[in-house]
Design a protein around this motif. Structure first.
Motif: not given
Length: 343
Positions: A51-54, A68-71, A76-78, A80-87
């Motif tokens: 969600p930071h650099c696409s 679940q977290r992703f990197m 190099h930013k971490t 989750t599936s919720r980042n940058n969403t309304i929830t």
């Protein structure tokens, strides 16, 4: 304490204490993992991106609670599936959010939605506009074709919700009671113009463009790139559509004043659209002008799209929960009292 001991203890509590226990249990996020399952399954259809650099160059990076977290291997930013969403950062359950989507599909008021979902009315209001902000992304991709009918409607400027105690708002005019006539008769700067267009497949466009009478630049601002070339545009005798039709390679059918039909061409659909829209806005006892564009999108999707209720509910939830649109709660009430309109 065993479960049976817990039940025995609950039997000794007063009704007020039991209600407190009930509210506490309802606030717990038992379906937190439901968000992860839903979001990951939907995002996986097009590939999970940062969600930071696409970037799609990502890897798993442990868990945050049950999520679940992703990197991202590129920035190099971490996330989750919720980042940058309304929830994002919401503590409410997936079930509560889905219940709120049902309330919006039924056009319920803030108070009724809050009561049904067991949330505060202020939270219900913020959720409404977070969801509608996300829906704006869908609306921006709508493009009309075929026979398209266009016309403008007008709403009196409303400063509903901007109170005397506000530190960032100054009433620009003398107040008048909601629902009453504006101070100036006719099409004046006290009314916002909303050009609208519909086609016969159930697609629609509507947005605020200017104050008072519509002009050529306002029509361009509302519809440029939104109506396919070689479509047939049906309007009344407003001259503002002439240049727009020529510029966008549209066949223009203009109906003279007092005429509502010319063979298969008419503007009855857009007139019906305006009537339904006015009734929709009226049910909320007036809508503040700064939020009007959101209510236009809400109306277009719920009341005018031709899909079934179940199909629209599914589309609504899928899009709003997964689209990249993060609206900060504290910023929603601070929006300009009149949205940015065409220059």
């Amino acid at each position: 304490m065993t479960l049976s001991e817990l039940f025995q203890t609950l039997k000794t509590l007063s009704k007020a204490d039991l209600n407190s226990v009930k509210q506490f249990l309802e606030s717990l996020d038992f379906n937190y993992n439901g968000f992860e399952d839903f979001l990951l399954s939907k995002k996986a259809e097009n590939g999970i991106s940062c969600p930071h650099c696409s970037s799609f160059n990502i890897k798993k990076n442990g868990h945050k609670g049950l999520m679940q977290r992703f990197m991202c291997k590129d920035c190099h930013k971490t996330f989750t599936s919720r980042n940058n969403t309304i929830t994002f950062s919401s503590k409410k359950s997936f079930a509560t959010w889905k219940k709120y989507i049902d309330c919006m599909m039924n056009g319920f008021t803030v108070r009724k939605s809050a009561e049904i979902c067991g949330i505060n009315k202020d939270t219900a209001f913020i959720w409404r506009h977070k969801i509608l902000d996300a829906l704006q992304n869908m609306a921006s991709d709508v493009k009309l074709d075929g026979i398209v009918e266009a016309d403008e409607t007008f709403f009196a400027i409303s400063f509903k919700g901007n109170h005397k105690k506000s530190t960032n708002f100054v009433m620009p005019r003398k107040a008048h009671k909601r629902g009453k006539q504006t101070h100036l008769r006719g099409l004046s700067h006290e009314k916002v113009c909303v050009p609208c267009a519909v086609n016969r497949n159930g697609l629609s466009i509507a947005k605020i463009t200017n104050l008072g009478k519509v002009g050529t630049k306002d029509i361009h601002h509302a519809f440029d790139g939104r109506i396919s070339a070689n479509s047939i545009l049906c309007t009344d005798d407003t001259r503002a559509y002439n240049d727009f039709a020529n510029t966008n390679s549209l066949e223009l059918i203009k109906l003279k004043t007092g005429k509502s039909k010319l063979g298969i061409y008419h503007i009855q659909h857009i007139n019906s659209y305006h009537s339904i829209l006015k009734n929709w806005i009226r049910r909320f006892h007036g809508v503040s002008t700064k939020y009007l564009n959101n209510y236009l999108i809400w109306h277009n999707f719920v009341n005018y799209a031709k899909e079934s209720y179940a199909e629209k509910t599914s589309i609504f939830a899928d899009f709003c929960f997964t689209t990249n649109k993060k609206s900060l709660s504290k910023e929603i009430p601070l929006r300009p009292s009149i949205p940015v309109i065409s220059a």
